[in-house]
Design a protein around this motif. Structure first.
Motif, PDB file in Angstrom:
ATOM      1  N   LYS A 189      -7.073   9.871   3.368  1.00  0.00           N
ATOM      2  CA  LYS A 189      -7.038   8.604   4.101  1.00  0.00           C
ATOM      3  C   LYS A 189      -5.688   7.894   3.984  1.00  0.00           C
ATOM      4  CE  LYS A 189     -11.361   8.873   5.345  1.00  0.00           C
ATOM      5  NZ  LYS A 189     -11.801   8.944   6.734  1.00  0.00           N
ATOM      6  N   VAL A 190      -5.021   8.069   2.850  1.00  0.00           N
ATOM      7  CA  VAL A 190      -3.760   7.342   2.651  1.00  0.00           C
ATOM      8  C   VAL A 190      -2.550   8.224   2.973  1.00  0.00           C
ATOM      9  CG1 VAL A 190      -2.326   6.108   0.983  1.00  0.00           C
ATOM     10  CG2 VAL A 190      -4.807   5.823   0.934  1.00  0.00           C
ATOM     11  N   PRO A 215       0.814  -1.220   0.000  1.00  0.00           N
ATOM     12  CA  PRO A 215       0.000   0.000   0.000  1.00  0.00           C
ATOM     13  C   PRO A 215       0.844   1.265   0.000  1.00  0.00           C
ATOM     14  CG  PRO A 215      -0.943  -1.590   1.502  1.00  0.00           C
ATOM     15  CD  PRO A 215       0.372  -2.173   1.030  1.00  0.00           C
ATOM     16  N   LYS A 216       1.938   1.259   0.747  1.00  0.00           N
ATOM     17  CA  LYS A 216       2.798   2.439   0.815  1.00  0.00           C
ATOM     18  C   LYS A 216       3.437   2.728  -0.540  1.00  0.00           C
ATOM     19  CE  LYS A 216       6.449   4.411   3.600  1.00  0.00           C
ATOM     20  NZ  LYS A 216       7.676   4.058   4.325  1.00  0.00           N
ATOM     21  N   MET A 252      -2.112   4.943 -11.090  1.00  0.00           N
ATOM     22  CA  MET A 252      -2.584   3.987 -12.100  1.00  0.00           C
ATOM     23  C   MET A 252      -3.910   4.435 -12.677  1.00  0.00           C
ATOM     24  SD  MET A 252      -2.574  -0.082 -12.109  1.00  0.00           S
ATOM     25  CE  MET A 252      -2.521  -0.907 -13.689  1.00  0.00           C
ATOM     26  N   ARG A 264       2.260   1.680  -3.511  1.00  0.00           N
ATOM     27  CA  ARG A 264       1.219   2.024  -4.497  1.00  0.00           C
ATOM     28  C   ARG A 264       0.738   3.459  -4.338  1.00  0.00           C
ATOM     29  NH1 ARG A 264      -1.864  -3.179  -2.882  1.00  0.00           N
ATOM     30  NH2 ARG A 264      -1.081  -4.763  -4.303  1.00  0.00           N
ATOM     31  N   ALA A 265       0.804   3.983  -3.119  1.00  0.00           N
ATOM     32  CA  ALA A 265       0.332   5.344  -2.876  1.00  0.00           C
ATOM     33  C   ALA A 265       1.058   6.346  -3.773  1.00  0.00           C
ATOM     34  CB  ALA A 265       0.508   5.705  -1.405  1.00  0.00           C
ATOM     35  N   MET A 296     -19.086   8.395  -4.667  1.00  0.00           N
ATOM     36  CA  MET A 296     -18.487   9.660  -4.232  1.00  0.00           C
ATOM     37  C   MET A 296     -18.610  10.684  -5.349  1.00  0.00           C
ATOM     38  SD  MET A 296     -14.904   8.350  -2.644  1.00  0.00           S
ATOM     39  CE  MET A 296     -14.808   6.915  -1.573  1.00  0.00           C
ATOM     40  N   ARG A 346      -7.212  11.991 -10.333  1.00  0.00           N
ATOM     41  CA  ARG A 346      -7.205  11.282  -9.054  1.00  0.00           C
ATOM     42  C   ARG A 346      -5.829  10.672  -8.779  1.00  0.00           C
ATOM     43  NH1 ARG A 346     -11.086   6.122  -8.128  1.00  0.00           N
ATOM     44  NH2 ARG A 346      -9.807   5.289  -9.810  1.00  0.00           N
ATOM     45  N   ALA A 347      -5.248  10.084  -9.824  1.00  0.00           N
ATOM     46  CA  ALA A 347      -3.917   9.489  -9.654  1.00  0.00           C
ATOM     47  C   ALA A 347      -2.886  10.577  -9.374  1.00  0.00           C
ATOM     48  CB  ALA A 347      -3.547   8.681 -10.893  1.00  0.00           C
ATOM     49  N   GLN A 367      -6.857  -0.185  -4.168  1.00  0.00           N
ATOM     50  CA  GLN A 367      -5.501  -0.633  -3.832  1.00  0.00           C
ATOM     51  C   GLN A 367      -4.446   0.225  -4.523  1.00  0.00           C
ATOM     52  OE1 GLN A 367      -5.694  -4.767  -5.008  1.00  0.00           O
ATOM     53  NE2 GLN A 367      -6.037  -5.429  -2.899  1.00  0.00           N
ATOM     54  N   ALA A 368      -4.735   0.573  -5.786  1.00  0.00           N
ATOM     55  CA  ALA A 368      -3.764   1.365  -6.544  1.00  0.00           C
ATOM     56  C   ALA A 368      -3.553   2.738  -5.913  1.00  0.00           C
ATOM     57  CB  ALA A 368      -4.220   1.520  -7.996  1.00  0.00           C
ATOM     58  N   LEU A 369      -4.553   3.221  -5.172  1.00  0.00           N
ATOM     59  CA  LEU A 369      -4.399   4.506  -4.471  1.00  0.00           C
ATOM     60  C   LEU A 369      -3.607   4.343  -3.175  1.00  0.00           C
ATOM     61  CD1 LEU A 369      -7.842   6.324  -4.775  1.00  0.00           C
ATOM     62  CD2 LEU A 369      -5.660   7.074  -5.709  1.00  0.00           C
ATOM     63  N   GLY A 370      -3.268   3.097  -2.844  1.00  0.00           N
ATOM     64  CA  GLY A 370      -2.489   2.857  -1.637  1.00  0.00           C
ATOM     65  C   GLY A 370      -3.326   2.474  -0.433  1.00  0.00           C
ATOM     66  N   MET A 371      -4.622   2.176  -0.676  1.00  0.00           N
ATOM     67  CA  MET A 371      -5.469   1.806   0.462  1.00  0.00           C
ATOM     68  C   MET A 371      -5.125   0.395   0.936  1.00  0.00           C
ATOM     69  SD  MET A 371      -9.236   3.236  -0.470  1.00  0.00           S
ATOM     70  CE  MET A 371      -9.483   4.906  -1.050  1.00  0.00           C
ATOM     71  N   THR A 372      -5.223   0.195   2.251  1.00  0.00           N
ATOM     72  CA  THR A 372      -5.055  -1.146   2.805  1.00  0.00           C
ATOM     73  C   THR A 372      -6.350  -1.920   2.589  1.00  0.00           C
ATOM     74  OG1 THR A 372      -5.923  -0.449   4.938  1.00  0.00           O
ATOM     75  CG2 THR A 372      -3.549  -0.255   4.634  1.00  0.00           C
ATOM     76  N   MET A 383      -2.117  12.171  -5.841  1.00  0.00           N
ATOM     77  CA  MET A 383      -1.263  11.480  -4.873  1.00  0.00           C
ATOM     78  C   MET A 383       0.217  11.832  -5.072  1.00  0.00           C
ATOM     79  SD  MET A 383      -3.611   9.761  -3.259  1.00  0.00           S
ATOM     80  CE  MET A 383      -2.833   8.446  -2.318  1.00  0.00           C
ATOM     81  N   LEU A 407     -14.065   2.148   2.701  1.00  0.00           N
ATOM     82  CA  LEU A 407     -14.297   3.373   1.929  1.00  0.00           C
ATOM     83  C   LEU A 407     -14.896   3.108   0.552  1.00  0.00           C
ATOM     84  CD1 LEU A 407     -10.897   5.087   2.767  1.00  0.00           C
ATOM     85  CD2 LEU A 407     -13.119   5.718   3.683  1.00  0.00           C
ATOM     86  N   VAL A 420     -10.129  11.451  -1.428  1.00  0.00           N
ATOM     87  CA  VAL A 420     -10.179  10.325  -0.491  1.00  0.00           C
ATOM     88  C   VAL A 420      -8.793   9.712  -0.262  1.00  0.00           C
ATOM     89  CG1 VAL A 420     -10.849   8.614  -2.263  1.00  0.00           C
ATOM     90  CG2 VAL A 420     -11.377   8.194   0.124  1.00  0.00           C
ATOM     91  N   GLY A 421      -8.040   9.529  -1.327  1.00  0.00           N
ATOM     92  CA  GLY A 421      -6.701   8.958  -1.175  1.00  0.00           C
ATOM     93  C   GLY A 421      -5.766   9.887  -0.436  1.00  0.00           C
ATOM     94  N   LEU A 474     -13.641   5.021 -11.325  1.00  0.00           N
ATOM     95  CA  LEU A 474     -13.931   6.050 -10.330  1.00  0.00           C
ATOM     96  C   LEU A 474     -14.894   5.450  -9.324  1.00  0.00           C
ATOM     97  CD1 LEU A 474     -14.399   9.134 -12.669  1.00  0.00           C
ATOM     98  CD2 LEU A 474     -12.430   8.591 -11.239  1.00  0.00           C
ATOM     99  N   PHE A 475     -14.894   5.996  -8.098  1.00  0.00           N
ATOM    100  CA  PHE A 475     -15.787   5.455  -7.082  1.00  0.00           C
ATOM    101  C   PHE A 475     -17.169   6.083  -7.256  1.00  0.00           C
ATOM    102  CE2 PHE A 475     -11.504   5.507  -4.858  1.00  0.00           C
ATOM    103  CZ  PHE A 475     -11.208   4.215  -5.269  1.00  0.00           C
ATOM    104  N   GLN A 479     -12.954  -2.006  -8.963  1.00  0.00           N
ATOM    105  CA  GLN A 479     -13.078  -1.029  -7.879  1.00  0.00           C
ATOM    106  C   GLN A 479     -12.067  -1.321  -6.780  1.00  0.00           C
ATOM    107  OE1 GLN A 479     -15.583   1.693  -7.144  1.00  0.00           O
ATOM    108  NE2 GLN A 479     -15.216   1.698  -9.336  1.00  0.00           N
ATOM    109  N   GLN A 488      -9.134  -0.322   4.575  1.00  0.00           N
ATOM    110  CA  GLN A 488      -9.537   0.960   3.983  1.00  0.00           C
ATOM    111  C   GLN A 488     -10.365   0.746   2.723  1.00  0.00           C
ATOM    112  OE1 GLN A 488      -5.676   2.852   3.660  1.00  0.00           O
ATOM    113  NE2 GLN A 488      -6.235   4.385   5.183  1.00  0.00           N
ATOM    114  N   GLN A 546     -20.681   0.683  -1.325  1.00  0.00           N
ATOM    115  CA  GLN A 546     -21.385   0.317  -2.561  1.00  0.00           C
ATOM    116  C   GLN A 546     -22.206  -0.946  -2.370  1.00  0.00           C
ATOM    117  OE1 GLN A 546     -19.280   0.825  -6.404  1.00  0.00           O
ATOM    118  NE2 GLN A 546     -17.510   1.316  -5.150  1.00  0.00           N
TER     119      GLN A 546
END
Lengths: 244, 221
Positions: free
Chosen positions: A106-107, A75-76, A83, A78-79, A94, A151-152, B126-131, A155, B138, A102-103, A90-91, B121, B134, B143
């Motif tokens: 939260k990240v 996760p660290k 990508m 990828r942050a 939201m 969004r990418a 995960q690609a944003l670095g979420m565990t 970060m 989130l 959000v990233g 997209l979520f 999704q 998370q 959803q």
């Protein structure tokens, strides 16, 4: 040290080998286009780079960090590796601006207003400021993909991975997405791009990787690739793709 | 026969019936909230594919879904005093039983909900670095919950009707209150009828709400 170093990567789905001894690298500030027929393993390879897909053999290093090492904090890592996906991802629950914050919040533990400022600046950059409070479902495909790129970028990525970013788009929307990517490349972003857009490869790429049946068949400079592709398979691929 | 109905007994019993209804409503709300939380954890355990944990969760869900609810209510009520040495009371016993039982059903709904969220999704999160937690909290669960909201509420309507089964252990719910009131005035038919009307009106109102919600969600998507 290269930004992305792929060294002898092998990957199997059960008994089927999807990647065979893939070796390549992407230098800092370099734009590398990965192309090849569908099923050639190019999407799988790019998903291995940030560990979304595991691989059984070989090594991938991003900014010196080994992706396949079980001790690596994925996760660290990828942050800071952006990508962009074929289907935007997209979520949907939201708003556009929430997708961008959000990233960060939260990240990266950024403060909310700092994240919102960054999001606003990036939305402005991709020309979508007016859509900040909308939901992704209310946007066109091209607009959604631009939001996904923003969004990418929110970060502050050290490099960007694009997995067929224009394949799911209507033809008239491809241009707006490619324009954003082109700008990004000009600013010196390190980019690995899986795409069929040979025009983009010609204009923007420094190097082209051609894959077939899980093998990297060609890995050359853009000039050489479009001038004299050495493998027959690449020639056939190019003639098919460029004829329409 | 209906000519002999004496509906005048309803009015003096209203207060008593009301306390019964309150318990039924309370039981429903607690079992729903607790059931959804525990059910979601069970669903996550099953889907995480973590060997023993997944198997225990599966076994629990399948066990609960294979036994009639009234038996679980009775068993729990009878067994707990044997284990702890003192009775915990019909009402508390009913709340624990219903939460545990409904968790199994809610877990199946949440499992379908989690699976309705595309893999892409999860990849994006995960690609944003979420565990894992998370991305669940989130991206996936909001959803899943939204997609399943009508079905979760429909299950809650069934749960509300099922709360009448606590008559088996003598907990004072709506049905039990009607029964007692009926005995007091020697007018059981009138009181059962009144209870049935209350169940009917509440359930119809709730399911109308669910239908509206379904339409609203369909528009947003």
């Amino acid at each position: 040290m290269a930004m992305i170093e792929i060294q002898g990567v092998n990957k199997w789905y059960g008994g089927f080998q999807v990647l065979t001894d893939c070796t390549s690298k992407v230098e800092k500030g370099e734009v590398v286009v990965v192309c090849g027929p569908s099923g050639s393993g190019k999407s799988t390879l790019i998903k291995c780079v940030n560990g979304l897909e595991p691989f059984q053999d070989g090594s991938i290093r991003v900014n010196g960090v080994s992706v396949g090492d079980p001790k690596t904090n994925l996760p660290k890592l990828r942050a800071h590796v952006g990508m962009v996906f074929q289907h935007f991802e997209l979520f949907p629950h939201m708003t556009v601006v929430e997708n961008l914050t959000v990233g960060q919040v939260k990240v990266l533990n950024r403060k909310k207003d700092e994240a919102a400022q960054k999001a606003a600046a990036l939305l402005d950059r991709v020309g979508l400021s007016d859509f900040a409070q909308k939901h992704p479902g209310q946007l066109s495909g091209g607009q959604q993909q631009r939001v996904a790129i923003a969004r990418a970028l929110a970060m502050d990525p050290i490099c960007m991975l694009f997995d067929e970013p224009t394949s799911a788009l209507d033809p008239e929307m491809i241009g707006e997405v490619l324009a954003v990517m082109q700008d990004l490349a000009k600013e010196g972003m390190t980019m690995m791009v899986v795409t069929h857009e040979m025009g983009f490869a010609r204009n923007v790429a420094h190097r082209v990787i051609f894959m077939d049946h899980g093998l990297i068949v060609e890995d050359t400079t853009k000039e050489e690739f479009f001038g004299t592709p050495r493998s027959e398979r690449a020639q056939l691929f190019l003639s098919r793709i460029l004829s329409h | 026969m209906f000519g002999q109905l004496d509906l005048s007994v309803i009015k003096p019993s209203l207060g008593f019936i009301w306390t019964g209804l309150l318990f039924s409503a309370n039981l429903t709300l607690i079992a729903m909230s607790g059931g959804i939380v525990i059910g979601t954890l069970l669903a996550m355990a099953r889907l995480a594919g973590l060997g023993p944990l997944s198997r225990i969760a599966s076994a629990y869900v399948n066990l609960m879904r294979s036994i009639p609810l009234v038996m679980v209510i009775l068993w729990f009520f009878l067994v707990i005093p044997l284990v702890t040495g003192k009775p915990i009371g019909a009402e508390r016993s009913a709340i624990i039983t219903f939460t545990a039982f409904e968790a199994a059903y809610y877990s199946e709904i949440m499992r379908a909900g989690i699976q309705s969220v595309s893999r892409g999704q999860v990849s994006a999160a995960q690609a944003l670095g979420m565990t894992y937690w998370q991305s669940m909290a989130l991206v996936v669960l909001p959803q899943a919950f939204r997609n399943m909201l009508p079905i979760l509420l429909t299950q809650t309507i069934i749960l509300f009707q099922d709360t009448s089964l606590v008559y088996a252990i003598g907990a004072k719910d709506l049905l039990k209150a009607a029964e007692i009131a009926g005995k007091n005035y020697n007018r059981p038919i009138e009181m059962y009828l009144f209870a049935a009307v209350i169940y009917f009106v509440l359930c119809i109102a709730l399911s109308t709400l669910v239908k509206r919600l379904q339409k609203k969600i369909a528009v947003v998507r």
